[in-house]
Motif scaffolding. Structure first.
Motif, PDB file in Angstrom:
ATOM      1  N   MET A   1       0.839  -1.195   0.000  1.00 26.69           N
ATOM      2  CA  MET A   1       0.000   0.000   0.000  1.00 26.69           C
ATOM      3  C   MET A   1       0.876   1.248   0.000  1.00 26.69           C
ATOM      4  SD  MET A   1      -2.712   1.301   2.913  1.00 26.69           S
ATOM      5  CE  MET A   1      -3.710  -0.176   2.777  1.00 26.69           C
ATOM      6  N   ASP A   2       0.593   2.170  -0.923  1.00 24.58           N
ATOM      7  CA  ASP A   2       1.342   3.412  -0.995  1.00 24.58           C
ATOM      8  C   ASP A   2       0.602   4.482  -0.206  1.00 24.58           C
ATOM      9  OD1 ASP A   2       2.863   5.582  -1.562  1.00 24.58           O
ATOM     10  OD2 ASP A   2       2.413   5.650  -3.711  1.00 24.58           O
ATOM     11  N   LEU A   3       1.163   4.871   0.919  1.00 24.04           N
ATOM     12  CA  LEU A   3       0.535   5.880   1.770  1.00 24.04           C
ATOM     13  C   LEU A   3       1.004   7.289   1.429  1.00 24.04           C
ATOM     14  CD1 LEU A   3       0.680   4.017   5.215  1.00 24.04           C
ATOM     15  CD2 LEU A   3      -1.214   4.136   3.583  1.00 24.04           C
ATOM     16  N   LYS A   4       1.723   7.410   0.298  1.00 22.64           N
ATOM     17  CA  LYS A   4       2.208   8.711  -0.190  1.00 22.64           C
ATOM     18  C   LYS A   4       3.080   9.417   0.848  1.00 22.64           C
ATOM     19  CE  LYS A   4      -1.835   9.221  -3.196  1.00 22.64           C
ATOM     20  NZ  LYS A   4      -1.153   8.542  -4.306  1.00 22.64           N
ATOM     21  N   LEU A   5       3.974   8.652   1.447  1.00 27.79           N
ATOM     22  CA  LEU A   5       4.877   9.196   2.464  1.00 27.79           C
ATOM     23  C   LEU A   5       6.321   9.298   1.979  1.00 27.79           C
ATOM     24  CD1 LEU A   5       3.442   7.250   5.531  1.00 27.79           C
ATOM     25  CD2 LEU A   5       3.382   9.723   5.214  1.00 27.79           C
ATOM     26  N   LYS A   6       6.553   8.937   0.740  1.00 27.18           N
ATOM     27  CA  LYS A   6       7.916   8.943   0.218  1.00 27.18           C
ATOM     28  C   LYS A   6       8.531  10.332   0.348  1.00 27.18           C
ATOM     29  CE  LYS A   6      10.634   7.342  -3.730  1.00 27.18           C
ATOM     30  NZ  LYS A   6      11.468   6.484  -2.878  1.00 27.18           N
ATOM     31  N   ASN A   7       9.699  10.374   0.994  1.00 29.56           N
ATOM     32  CA  ASN A   7      10.481  11.595   1.206  1.00 29.56           C
ATOM     33  C   ASN A   7       9.833  12.604   2.144  1.00 29.56           C
ATOM     34  OD1 ASN A   7      12.519  10.659  -0.564  1.00 29.56           O
ATOM     35  ND2 ASN A   7      11.348  11.405  -2.320  1.00 29.56           N
ATOM     36  N   LYS A   8       8.726  12.250   2.784  1.00 30.88           N
ATOM     37  CA  LYS A   8       8.136  13.126   3.794  1.00 30.88           C
ATOM     38  C   LYS A   8       8.986  13.054   5.063  1.00 30.88           C
ATOM     39  CE  LYS A   8       4.313  14.160   1.481  1.00 30.88           C
ATOM     40  NZ  LYS A   8       4.053  15.520   0.981  1.00 30.88           N
ATOM     41  N   LEU A   9       9.154  14.193   5.735  1.00 36.70           N
ATOM     42  CA  LEU A   9       9.939  14.228   6.968  1.00 36.70           C
ATOM     43  C   LEU A   9       9.010  13.992   8.152  1.00 36.70           C
ATOM     44  CD1 LEU A   9      12.674  14.626   8.339  1.00 36.70           C
ATOM     45  CD2 LEU A   9      12.183  17.083   8.438  1.00 36.70           C
ATOM     46  N   VAL A  10       9.326  12.963   8.925  1.00 34.50           N
ATOM     47  CA  VAL A  10       8.482  12.521  10.034  1.00 34.50           C
ATOM     48  C   VAL A  10       9.293  12.513  11.327  1.00 34.50           C
ATOM     49  CG1 VAL A  10       7.067  10.637  10.936  1.00 34.50           C
ATOM     50  CG2 VAL A  10       7.184  11.027   8.464  1.00 34.50           C
ATOM     51  N   LEU A  11       8.737  13.099  12.384  1.00 38.04           N
ATOM     52  CA  LEU A  11       9.345  13.041  13.716  1.00 38.04           C
ATOM     53  C   LEU A  11       8.483  12.168  14.601  1.00 38.04           C
ATOM     54  CD1 LEU A  11      11.139  13.936  16.136  1.00 38.04           C
ATOM     55  CD2 LEU A  11       9.706  15.998  16.292  1.00 38.04           C
ATOM     56  N   VAL A  12       9.100  11.147  15.196  1.00 38.90           N
ATOM     57  CA  VAL A  12       8.401  10.271  16.138  1.00 38.90           C
ATOM     58  C   VAL A  12       9.087  10.406  17.491  1.00 38.90           C
ATOM     59  CG1 VAL A  12       7.583   7.940  16.648  1.00 38.90           C
ATOM     60  CG2 VAL A  12       7.931   8.636  14.263  1.00 38.90           C
ATOM     61  N   THR A  13       8.396  10.968  18.467  1.00 41.57           N
ATOM     62  CA  THR A  13       9.005  11.142  19.789  1.00 41.57           C
ATOM     63  C   THR A  13       8.922   9.834  20.571  1.00 41.57           C
ATOM     64  OG1 THR A  13       6.976  11.860  20.926  1.00 41.57           O
ATOM     65  CG2 THR A  13       8.266  13.553  19.773  1.00 41.57           C
ATOM     66  N   GLY A  14       9.838   9.689  21.526  1.00 40.85           N
ATOM     67  CA  GLY A  14       9.853   8.478  22.345  1.00 40.85           C
ATOM     68  C   GLY A  14       9.948   7.227  21.493  1.00 40.85           C
ATOM     69  N   SER A  15      10.898   7.238  20.552  1.00 39.21           N
ATOM     70  CA  SER A  15      10.925   6.161  19.550  1.00 39.21           C
ATOM     71  C   SER A  15      12.146   5.258  19.640  1.00 39.21           C
ATOM     72  CB  SER A  15      10.817   6.764  18.145  1.00 39.21           C
ATOM     73  OG  SER A  15      11.667   7.875  17.982  1.00 39.21           O
ATOM     74  N   THR A  16      12.724   5.131  20.842  1.00 43.44           N
ATOM     75  CA  THR A  16      13.854   4.207  20.989  1.00 43.44           C
ATOM     76  C   THR A  16      13.401   2.811  21.400  1.00 43.44           C
ATOM     77  OG1 THR A  16      14.190   4.941  23.278  1.00 43.44           O
ATOM     78  CG2 THR A  16      15.505   6.035  21.564  1.00 43.44           C
ATOM     79  N   ALA A  17      12.089   2.638  21.608  1.00 44.45           N
ATOM     80  CA  ALA A  17      11.565   1.318  21.993  1.00 44.45           C
ATOM     81  C   ALA A  17      10.055   1.306  21.761  1.00 44.45           C
ATOM     82  CB  ALA A  17      11.873   1.018  23.459  1.00 44.45           C
ATOM     83  N   GLY A  18       9.472   0.129  21.895  1.00 43.79           N
ATOM     84  CA  GLY A  18       8.022  -0.018  21.912  1.00 43.79           C
ATOM     85  C   GLY A  18       7.292   0.477  20.678  1.00 43.79           C
ATOM     86  N   ILE A  19       6.103   1.048  20.905  1.00 42.91           N
ATOM     87  CA  ILE A  19       5.254   1.523  19.816  1.00 42.91           C
ATOM     88  C   ILE A  19       5.967   2.589  18.990  1.00 42.91           C
ATOM     89  CG2 ILE A  19       3.143   2.826  19.304  1.00 42.91           C
ATOM     90  CD1 ILE A  19       1.795   1.348  21.623  1.00 42.91           C
ATOM     91  N   GLY A  20       6.705   3.472  19.645  1.00 47.78           N
ATOM     92  CA  GLY A  20       7.396   4.540  18.927  1.00 47.78           C
ATOM     93  C   GLY A  20       8.419   4.009  17.939  1.00 47.78           C
ATOM     94  N   LYS A  21       9.202   3.053  18.360  1.00 43.38           N
ATOM     95  CA  LYS A  21      10.217   2.464  17.482  1.00 43.38           C
ATOM     96  C   LYS A  21       9.560   1.745  16.311  1.00 43.38           C
ATOM     97  CE  LYS A  21      14.028  -0.863  17.567  1.00 43.38           C
ATOM     98  NZ  LYS A  21      14.747  -1.831  18.429  1.00 43.38           N
ATOM     99  N   ALA A  22       8.500   0.980  16.593  1.00 46.45           N
ATOM    100  CA  ALA A  22       7.772   0.279  15.528  1.00 46.45           C
ATOM    101  C   ALA A  22       7.149   1.266  14.550  1.00 46.45           C
ATOM    102  CB  ALA A  22       6.700  -0.622  16.136  1.00 46.45           C
ATOM    103  N   THR A  23       6.672   2.392  15.064  1.00 48.72           N
ATOM    104  CA  THR A  23       6.091   3.436  14.212  1.00 48.72           C
ATOM    105  C   THR A  23       7.151   4.026  13.290  1.00 48.72           C
ATOM    106  OG1 THR A  23       4.434   3.982  15.895  1.00 48.72           O
ATOM    107  CG2 THR A  23       4.885   5.649  14.212  1.00 48.72           C
ATOM    108  N   ALA A  24       8.319   4.316  13.853  1.00 49.38           N
ATOM    109  CA  ALA A  24       9.423   4.848  13.046  1.00 49.38           C
ATOM    110  C   ALA A  24       9.794   3.881  11.930  1.00 49.38           C
ATOM    111  CB  ALA A  24      10.626   5.128  13.940  1.00 49.38           C
ATOM    112  N   GLU A  25       9.859   2.611  12.266  1.00 49.13           N
ATOM    113  CA  GLU A  25      10.213   1.589  11.271  1.00 49.13           C
ATOM    114  C   GLU A  25       9.153   1.509  10.167  1.00 49.13           C
ATOM    115  OE1 GLU A  25      11.649  -3.103  11.149  1.00 49.13           O
ATOM    116  OE2 GLU A  25      11.251  -2.117  13.067  1.00 49.13           O
ATOM    117  N   ALA A  26       7.872   1.636  10.555  1.00 50.29           N
ATOM    118  CA  ALA A  26       6.789   1.579   9.568  1.00 50.29           C
ATOM    119  C   ALA A  26       6.856   2.766   8.611  1.00 50.29           C
ATOM    120  CB  ALA A  26       5.443   1.550  10.282  1.00 50.29           C
ATOM    121  N   PHE A  27       7.168   3.951   9.133  1.00 52.43           N
ATOM    122  CA  PHE A  27       7.308   5.118   8.266  1.00 52.43           C
ATOM    123  C   PHE A  27       8.487   4.948   7.309  1.00 52.43           C
ATOM    124  CE2 PHE A  27       4.579   7.595  11.232  1.00 52.43           C
ATOM    125  CZ  PHE A  27       3.789   8.243  10.287  1.00 52.43           C
TER     126      PHE A  27
END
Length: 201
Positions: free
Chosen positions: A1-27
């Motif tokens: 699925m293309d969520l049209k996020l290519k080259n978009k700049l995303v900041l995920v706070t609290g992302s060294t573990a858990g949901i935040g880290k998984a979110t960063a990886e998904a982006f």
């Protein structure tokens, strides 16, 4: 699925573990350029090293419960580029009897779980509105709707995040900027695992 996020700049706070880290990886998997955040340089760099194989990733260490460190994170983000997506994920929980939670602990909950998100929304939203594009996602919890008796301070902060998100969503009506809250249920993360191990012991 293309969520049209290519080259978009995303900041995920609290992302060294858990949901935040998984979110960063998904982006990253969607082709976004991602900034991960945690309180210590060591943890942030470890995640950057681990996830760099998935795409373009940056790391900014900052304790976002501290206004000065929040400002520093905003400035460092601006050096990387214009932020397209802000994910306010940082937060913590503790299982504790309501009558034993001190005023200082209540204030700390509010600083970490709520004001960290308020500060970043306040910093990044004006530029998003000016460009007429942007996304803000605030990680709340189902506990924000059905508070947990053993985690009342945590639940209260998640209710506050839902209200923050709703208010900002109303404020951005008629624009191409959206603000949403996400309400996960129980999720098996490092924090939950540590709690379970402690409870079992």
């Amino acid at each position: 699925m293309d969520l049209k996020l290519k080259n978009k700049l995303v900041l995920v706070t609290g992302s060294t573990a858990g949901i935040g880290k998984a979110t960063a990886e998904a982006f990253l998997a969607e082709g976004a350029e991602v900034i991960v955040n945690g309180r210590t340089e060591e943890k942030v760099q470890s995640v950057v090293d681990e996830l760099s194989r998935h795409g373009n990733i940056h790391g900014i260490a900052a304790d976002l419960s501290d206004p000065e460190e929040s400002r520093a994170l905003v400035e460092k983000t601006a050096e990387i580029g214009e932020l397209d997506v802000l994910v306010n994920n940082m937060g913590f929980f503790e299982v504790k009897d309501f009558t034993e939670v001190t005023d200082e602990e209540w204030l700390n909950y509010f600083e970490v779980n709520v004001l960290s998100a308020v500060r970043l929304c306040r910093a990044f939203l004006p530029a998003m509105l000016k460009r007429d594009k942007g996304r803000i996602l605030n990680l709340a919890s189902e506990a924000g709707i059905k508070p947990l008796p053993q985690m009342i301070p945590y639940s209260m902060t998640k209710t506050a995040l839902i209200s923050l998100s709703r208010g900002l969503a109303e404020m951005t009506k008629g624009t191409n900027v959206t603000v949403n809250s996400v309400l996960p249920g129980p999720t098996w993360t490092e924090g939950v695992a540590n709690y379970m191990e402690g409870a079992a012991a």
